[in-house]
Design an enzyme around this catalytic site. Structure first.
Site, PDB file in Angstrom:
ATOM      1  N   ALA A  67       0.863  -1.176   0.000  1.00  0.00           N
ATOM      2  CA  ALA A  67       0.000   0.000   0.000  1.00  0.00           C
ATOM      3  C   ALA A  67       0.898   1.223   0.000  1.00  0.00           C
ATOM      4  O   ALA A  67       2.088   1.126   0.298  1.00  0.00           O
ATOM      5  CB  ALA A  67      -0.873  -0.014   1.247  1.00  0.00           C
ATOM      6  N   GLY A 106       0.535  -5.135   0.701  1.00  0.00           N
ATOM      7  CA  GLY A 106      -0.598  -5.046  -0.220  1.00  0.00           C
ATOM      8  C   GLY A 106      -0.245  -5.591  -1.604  1.00  0.00           C
ATOM      9  O   GLY A 106      -1.131  -6.019  -2.351  1.00  0.00           O
ATOM     10  N   GLU A 109      -0.709  -9.198  -1.283  1.00  0.00           N
ATOM     11  CA  GLU A 109      -2.161  -9.416  -1.168  1.00  0.00           C
ATOM     12  C   GLU A 109      -2.834  -9.309  -2.538  1.00  0.00           C
ATOM     13  O   GLU A 109      -3.777 -10.048  -2.831  1.00  0.00           O
ATOM     14  CB  GLU A 109      -2.766  -8.404  -0.184  1.00  0.00           C
ATOM     15  CG  GLU A 109      -2.316  -8.683   1.247  1.00  0.00           C
ATOM     16  CD  GLU A 109      -2.796  -7.620   2.215  1.00  0.00           C
ATOM     17  OE1 GLU A 109      -2.365  -6.457   2.066  1.00  0.00           O
ATOM     18  OE2 GLU A 109      -3.603  -7.949   3.102  1.00  0.00           O
ATOM     19  N   GLU A 129       4.062  -5.850   6.981  1.00  0.00           N
ATOM     20  CA  GLU A 129       3.240  -4.860   7.699  1.00  0.00           C
ATOM     21  C   GLU A 129       3.564  -4.794   9.176  1.00  0.00           C
ATOM     22  O   GLU A 129       3.535  -3.727   9.789  1.00  0.00           O
ATOM     23  CB  GLU A 129       1.746  -5.169   7.520  1.00  0.00           C
ATOM     24  CG  GLU A 129       1.166  -4.732   6.183  1.00  0.00           C
ATOM     25  CD  GLU A 129       1.300  -5.781   5.097  1.00  0.00           C
ATOM     26  OE1 GLU A 129       2.160  -6.696   5.234  1.00  0.00           O
ATOM     27  OE2 GLU A 129       0.561  -5.694   4.104  1.00  0.00           O
TER      28      GLU A 129
HETATM   29  C1  3H9 Z   1       0.487  -2.379   3.356  1.00  0.00           C
HETATM   30  O1  3H9 Z   1       0.701  -2.838   2.285  1.00  0.00           O
HETATM   31  C2  3H9 Z   1      -0.850  -2.418   4.035  1.00  0.00           C
HETATM   32  C3  3H9 Z   1      -1.825  -3.365   3.387  1.00  0.00           C
HETATM   33  O2  3H9 Z   1      -1.687  -4.656   3.904  1.00  0.00           O
HETATM   34  C4  3H9 Z   1      -3.248  -3.038   3.738  1.00  0.00           C
HETATM   35  C5  3H9 Z   1      -3.916  -1.881   3.201  1.00  0.00           C
HETATM   36  C6  3H9 Z   1      -5.383  -1.790   3.484  1.00  0.00           C
HETATM   37  N1  3H9 Z   1       4.612   3.466   0.250  1.00  0.00           N
HETATM   38  O3  3H9 Z   1      13.288   1.782   0.709  1.00  0.00           O
HETATM   39  P1  3H9 Z   1      13.726   2.564  -0.449  1.00  0.00           P
HETATM   40  C7  3H9 Z   1       9.400   4.982  -0.861  1.00  0.00           C
HETATM   41  S1  3H9 Z   1       1.692  -1.591   4.231  1.00  0.00           S
HETATM   42  C8  3H9 Z   1       5.077   4.700  -0.012  1.00  0.00           C
HETATM   43  O4  3H9 Z   1      14.793   3.574  -0.254  1.00  0.00           O
HETATM   44  P2  3H9 Z   1      14.838   0.231  -1.691  1.00  0.00           P
HETATM   45  C9  3H9 Z   1      10.471   5.295   0.174  1.00  0.00           C
HETATM   46  O5  3H9 Z   1       9.993   6.126   1.178  1.00  0.00           O
HETATM   47  C10 3H9 Z   1       3.103  -1.585   3.154  1.00  0.00           C
HETATM   48  N2  3H9 Z   1       6.379   4.956  -0.265  1.00  0.00           N
HETATM   49  O6  3H9 Z   1      14.121   1.637  -1.692  1.00  0.00           O
HETATM   50  C11 3H9 Z   1      11.535   5.950  -0.672  1.00  0.00           C
HETATM   51  O7  3H9 Z   1      11.141   7.288  -0.887  1.00  0.00           O
HETATM   52  P3  3H9 Z   1      12.229   8.450  -1.002  1.00  0.00           P
HETATM   53  C12 3H9 Z   1       3.794  -2.883   3.103  1.00  0.00           C
HETATM   54  C13 3H9 Z   1       7.226   3.925  -0.259  1.00  0.00           C
HETATM   55  O8  3H9 Z   1      15.040  -0.100  -3.125  1.00  0.00           O
HETATM   56  C14 3H9 Z   1      11.421   5.217  -2.004  1.00  0.00           C
HETATM   57  O9  3H9 Z   1      10.118   4.617  -2.026  1.00  0.00           O
HETATM   58  N3  3H9 Z   1       5.019  -2.753   2.348  1.00  0.00           N
HETATM   59  C15 3H9 Z   1       6.803   2.619   0.018  1.00  0.00           C
HETATM   60  O10 3H9 Z   1      15.983   0.232  -0.756  1.00  0.00           O
HETATM   61  C16 3H9 Z   1      12.452   4.125  -2.180  1.00  0.00           C
HETATM   62  O11 3H9 Z   1      12.418   3.264  -1.035  1.00  0.00           O
HETATM   63  C17 3H9 Z   1       6.171  -2.411   2.925  1.00  0.00           C
HETATM   64  O12 3H9 Z   1       6.261  -2.247   4.123  1.00  0.00           O
HETATM   65  C18 3H9 Z   1       5.419   2.394   0.269  1.00  0.00           C
HETATM   66  N4  3H9 Z   1       4.911   1.160   0.518  1.00  0.00           N
HETATM   67  O13 3H9 Z   1      13.777  -0.784  -1.065  1.00  0.00           O
HETATM   68  C19 3H9 Z   1       7.351  -2.282   2.017  1.00  0.00           C
HETATM   69  N5  3H9 Z   1       7.872   1.779  -0.023  1.00  0.00           N
HETATM   70  O14 3H9 Z   1      13.077   8.095  -2.187  1.00  0.00           O
HETATM   71  C20 3H9 Z   1       8.069  -1.016   2.319  1.00  0.00           C
HETATM   72  C21 3H9 Z   1       8.925   2.558  -0.343  1.00  0.00           C
HETATM   73  O15 3H9 Z   1      11.412   9.690  -1.169  1.00  0.00           O
HETATM   74  N6  3H9 Z   1       9.168  -0.753   1.398  1.00  0.00           N
HETATM   75  N7  3H9 Z   1       8.556   3.841  -0.476  1.00  0.00           N
HETATM   76  O16 3H9 Z   1      12.997   8.419   0.289  1.00  0.00           O
HETATM   77  C22 3H9 Z   1      10.348  -1.393   1.436  1.00  0.00           C
HETATM   78  O17 3H9 Z   1      10.564  -2.293   2.210  1.00  0.00           O
HETATM   79  C23 3H9 Z   1      11.421  -0.919   0.492  1.00  0.00           C
HETATM   80  O18 3H9 Z   1      11.095   0.373   0.079  1.00  0.00           O
HETATM   81  C24 3H9 Z   1      11.610  -1.802  -0.767  1.00  0.00           C
HETATM   82  C25 3H9 Z   1      12.603  -1.077  -1.732  1.00  0.00           C
HETATM   83  C26 3H9 Z   1      12.183  -3.150  -0.354  1.00  0.00           C
HETATM   84  C27 3H9 Z   1      10.321  -1.985  -1.501  1.00  0.00           C
END
Ligand code: 3H9
Length: 677
Positions: A67, A106, A109, A129
Site C-alpha cells: 500500500a 498489499g 495481497e 506490515e
Molecule cells: C500495506 O501494504 C498495508 C496493506 O496490507 C493493507 C492496506 C489496506 N509506500 O526503501 P527505499 C518509498 S503496508 C510509499 O529507499 P529500496 C520510500 O519512502 C506496506 N512509499 O528503496 C523511498 O522514498 P524516497 C507494506 C514507499 O530499493 C522510495 O520509495 N510494504 C513505500 O531500498 C524508495 O524506497 C512495505 O512495508 C510504500 N509502501 O527498497 C514495504 N515503499 O526516495 C516497504 C517505499 O522519497 N518498502 N517507499 O525516500 C520497502 O521495504 C522498500 O522500500 C523496498 C525497496 C524493499 C520496496
C-alpha cells in the site's frame, strides 16, 4: 476517471491474453490512482470477449511493494482497497500475477487475489506490515493460510520476513518460476496454459495446517516482541482464519487493522520508516555531489572498536589495513576478528571459505605509513585530544590527497582535531556504536570545514556497510551521547533522593528500553572516566569505583552479577548510597515511577530541542533515528522527539518546570503551540 488522475496502470494485448501493467515509481505502491487504474483496466479486460486470461505485472524495479504508506492516516481517496482486490479475485477469467523484485504487503495481497502466481527466481515475497506496526489489511491474513498453510502464514505475518521465490514455490505461494529475463513472455505463456483450468479464487480454498504453531511463535519470540502489539494482532487474525468463514475472517482482520492503524504504535513505526530514509538526505547538498571513491580503508586501533569497525568493511569485500602500536595488541585484535567470524560461521552466517576471504583482505601492520594508499582512514584509539591530534598530524603527512580522515571519537571536538592537519575539508567524525559490527547507527560528524563531498561519501559508505547514517554537528557527545548525559545525571540524583538502581532500571525497561541507565553503566564499565583516586569520594559512583565495583566485568557494579551475568540487587550498594546520602545531608523519600520518567526521559527531549535549535541535528526525526538504532529506544514509541508529541509537549514542559529544569526555548514554543516536533 477525473482529469487529475495520473495514468499509472495500462493494458496491452497479446492475442487472447490481456496484460495489465502497473507503473508507479519508485516501488509501484498501491496509491489511490493505481487502485483506480486496476479497477478500470480489469473491468475493460473482463468486458472484452476476445480476452481469455489476464496477466498482472509491473514496470520498473519491482512488483507492487505494498500500500502507499504516505496515504495512511489521510482522508480516503479512490476506490476501496478490499473492493478492488475482491473484484479481481471474482474475475471470470484466470488472472496471473507475474512477480519480480519485491511483492510486499498489499502487493503480495494483490498477488494472492490473482488465481496463479509466476515469479522470477530473484523475487522476494512477504508481508512486512508488522514492521510498520500493522497487519496485512487487504485479506492477507485470511488468504495466506489458504495458500501456504497456517504455519507459514503465522510465521510470515508475525515476523514480516520475506521469502525468496524458491521457498515460496516450495510452499505453493508461487506456482511456477519464470526465467530471470523472460518474465513477461513466460507469464503470457503460463496464462494461456491456464485458460482451460479457469479461475481459482483463493477464498474458496481451505485453510490447512496446525494452529499450535501460533502459541509456539509467541513463546519463541516473547523477548523480541516485548511491548509490541502488531505481532499478536497478526497471529490473532491467522488464528481467526482457522475457525471463521472467509468473509467473517475478513471482517475480523479489518477490525484489527483499523485498531492498529489508528493506534500510536503504528504511527511511530511508520514515522521511523520514513525517518530512516530521510536521514540519508543531507540538507543543502546538491544532489549531483560527486562521491569520492572508497576502495581501501585504514583503521587505527585494533581494540574492540577498531576491530568491530574493520569487520563492517571486510564483510562488504573492502580491504582494510589495521594499525596498532604493539605487536601483541595487533595480534590480539586480529585474533578477536577471526574468532568473531568463526563464531558466526559456526552459526551458519558465513561459509568457512568466506571467513578466509574476509581475513585475506585484512592487512595488519605496526606502521602508520602503510595507510598511504587508503581512501578512508578511521582513527579508533582512546578518547584523548592530544593523542588524536598527534595521529591526525602524522596522517596529514602520510595519507594520499583526497583521502577522508575520520575520527571515531564519541565526544571530542572534530574541528579541533582537524586543526592538526593542513586539510580540514577531509576531516570528519564517523562515530560507530559498540559492538560496531552489529549496531546499525553511524553518526557522521560534520566539522565546520568538512567538504560536502567528504560528508556525502561518508554517509554513502555508511549505507554501503549496512548502517543507518545520520549527520550530526560538532558538540559534546554529538546527538546520542549528548542526550544521554542529562539522563545519567538525573538517574544519579534520583538515587540520592531515595530511588534504587533497580527501580530506575525497571521503569526504563518497562518503557521498552533494552536496559536501564544503571544496567547500561554496569555493562559499559562504571569506572569509565573515573579519576582513579579511591580516597576521593565525591559521588555515589566514586564510592562504587573505590570498592572495585566497576560493573559486569567485576561481577559487581550497581547490581551484583553471578557467573552468568545475571543481576541481583546489591545490599552493599544500598549501604553505599545510604552512607553517601547521609554524608550529603539529603532527605530520603518515596520516588514514584512517573517521577523517574519525568526526570530521566523528559530532560532528553529538552536536550533534543537544544540540539535541534543549534542545528546539531538536521531534523527532529534524525534524533529519533539515533535513539532507535544506537540505544534501543523502543521503535513503537518512535524515538524521543516523536514520543514527545505523543506524550504532549505541554505536559513535558509543565513537569520539567515543576522539577526545576531550564526549558529549551524550542520545546517551550512547541508546548505553547501544543504541537510535536
Ligand atoms: C500495506 O501494504 C498495508 C496493506 O496490507 C493493507 C492496506 C489496506 N509506500 O526503501 P527505499 C518509498 S503496508 C510509499 O529507499 P529500496 C520510500 O519512502 C506496506 N512509499 O528503496 C523511498 O522514498 P524516497 C507494506 C514507499 O530499493 C522510495 O520509495 N510494504 C513505500 O531500498 C524508495 O524506497 C512495505 O512495508 C510504500 N509502501 O527498497 C514495504 N515503499 O526516495 C516497504 C517505499 O522519497 N518498502 N517507499 O525516500 C520497502 O521495504 C522498500 O522500500 C523496498 C525497496 C524493499 C520496496
Amino acid at each position: 476517471m477525473s482529469e487529475d488522475t495520473p495514468v499509472s496502470v495500462t493494458m496491452e494485448k497479446d492475442g487472447d491474453v490481456a496484460v495489465i501493467i502497473v507503473n508507479n515509481p519508485p516501488v509501484n505502491a498501491l496509491s489511490w490512482h493505481v487502485r483506480q487504474g486496476l479497477e478500470d483496466n480489469f473491468a475493460a479486460a473482463l468486458g472484452d470477449d476476445s480476452v481469455k486470461a489476464i496477466v498482472l505485472r509491473c514496470a520498473g524495479a519491482t512488483f507492487i511493494a505494498g500500500a502507499d504508506i504516505s496515504e495512511f492516516g489521510k482522508p480516503p481517496r479512490g476506490p476501496d482497497f478490499n473492493a478492488v482486490l475482491n473484484s479481481i479475485e471474482a474475475a471470470s477469467k484466470p488472472v496471473i500475477a507475474a512477480i519480480h523484485g519485491t511483492a510486499l504487503g498489499g502487493g503480495l495481497e494483490t498477488a494472492l487475489v490473482c488465481h496463479y502466481r509466476i515469479a522470477v527466481p530473484s523475487a522476494k515475497l512477504g508481508v512486512p506490515e508488522v514492521k510498520l506496526g500493522l497487519l496485512p489489511g487487504a485479506g492477507g491474513t485470511q488468504r495466506l493460510p489458504r495458500v501456504v498453510g497456517v504455519e507459514a502464514a503465522a510465521t510470515m505475518t508475525s515476523t514480516g520476513d520475506p521469502l525468496p521465490a524458491a521457498k515460496a514455490k516450495e510452499l505453493g505461494l508461487v506456482d511456477e518460476l519464470a526465467g530471470e529475463e523472460s518474465l513477461a513472455a513466460d507469464a503470457i505463456a503460463f496464462a494461456r496454459a491456464k485458460i482451460a483450468d479457469g479461475p481459482r479464487p483463493t477464498r474458496e480454498r481451505r485453510v490447512f495446517g496446525d494452529v499450535a504453531v501460533i502459541e509456539q511463535l509467541k513463546t519463541a519470540n516473547a523477548k523480541r516482541w516485548r511491548g509490541f502489539e502488531a505481532p499478536y494482532a497478526n497471529l490473532a487474525c491467522v488464528e481467526a482464519a482457522t475457525r471463521l468463514p472467509f468473509d467473517e475472517g475478513l471482517a475480523f482482520e479489518r477490525e484489527q487493522f483499523m485498531k492498529l492503524m489508528f493506534g500510536s504504535q503504528s504511527a511511530a513505526q511508520r514515522h521511523i520508516f520514513f525517518a530512516e530514509r530521510q536521514a540519508a538526505k543531507i540538507d543543502g547538498l546538491p544532489k549531483d555531489t560527486q562521491l569520492r571513491d572508497v576502495k581501501k580503508v585504514g583503521v587505527i586501533g585494533a581494540g574492540t572498536m577498531g576491530g568491530g569497525i574493520s569487520m563492517n568493511f571486510l564483510q562488504k569485500g573492502i580491504p582494510v589495513t589495521i594499525v596498532e602500536m604493539q605487536q601483541d595488541a595487533l595480534d590480539r585484535g586480529v585474533g578477536v576478528i577471526r574468532k568473531n567470524y568463526d563464531a558466526s560461521a559456526a552459526k551458519g552466517r558465513f561459509k568457512p571459505e568466506q571467513v578466509d576471504q574476509m581475513m585475506g583482505i585484512l592487512t595488519p601492520t605496526l606502521s602508520l605509513d602503510d595507510l598511504a594508499d587508503c581512501d578512508l582512514i578511521i582513527e579508533a584509539v582512546y578518547e584523548n585530544m592530544d593523542v588524536k591530534k598527534d595521529i591526525f598530524g602524522k596522517l596529514d603527512k602520510i595519507a594520499k590527497p583526497g583521502a577522508i580522515l575520520a575520527s571515531n571519537t564519541s565526544y571530542l571536538d572534530i574541528d579541533e582535531i582537524a586543526t592538526a592537519t593542513s586539510r580540514p575539508g577531509d576531516v570528519l567524525g564517523m562515530h560507530f556504536f559498540s559492538p560496531a559490527n552489529v549496531m546499525k547507527l553511524l553518526e557522521v560528524v560534520r566539522g565546520e570545514k568538512t567538504a560536502p563531498d567528504a560528508l556525502a561519501t561518508a554517509m554513502a559508505i555508511g549505507k554501503k556497510i549496512g548502517k543507518v547514517a545520520v549527520v550530526a554537528g560538532v558538540c559534546d557527545g554529538f546527538i546520542g551521547n549528548r542526550m544521554l548525559k542529562p539522563r545519567q545525571i538525573e538517574a544519579m540524583n534520583l538515587l540520592m533522593e531515595g530511588a534504587t538502581p533497580a527501580q530506575v532500571d525497571k521503569v526504563h525497561v518497562e518503557f521498552g528500553m533494552p536496559m536501564g541507565p544503571f544496567q547500561m553503566s554496569d555493562l559499559a564499565g562504571v569506572d569509565i572516566g573515573w579519576h582513579r583516586d579511591p580516597n576521593r569520594i565525591e559521588s555515589i559512583r566514586d564510592a562504587l569505583c573505590a570498592e572495585g565495583r566497576w560493573g559486569q566485568k567485576k561481577q559487581a557494579g550497581f547490581s551484583d552479577y553471578d557467573h552468568k551475568r545475571q543481576p541481583s540487587e546489591s545490599a552493599r550498594v544500598a549501604e553505599l548510597i545510604e552512607e553517601y546520602r547521609t554524608k550529603a545531608g539529603t532527605q530520603k523519600r518515596e520516588i514514584s515511577d512517573q517521577e523517574i520518567i519525568e526526570r530521566t526521559l523528559y530532560p532528553m527531549v529538552n536536550e533534543g530541542a537544544l540540539i535541534l535549535a543549534e542545528g546539531k541535528a538536521q531534523r527532529a526525526s534524525d534524533i529519533d533515528v539515533v535513539w532507535i538504532y544506537g540505544y534501543g529506544w523502543p521503535v513503537y514509541r518512535g524515538g524521543p522527539m516523536f514520543w514527545a508529541g505523543l506524550e504532549g509537549t505541554d505536559k513535558i514542559v509543565a513537569a520539567l518546570e515543576k522539577h526545576g529544569f531550564e526549558i529549551a526555548p524550542l520545546l517551550k514554543e512547541k508546548a505553547d503551540a501544543k504541537s510535536g516536533f
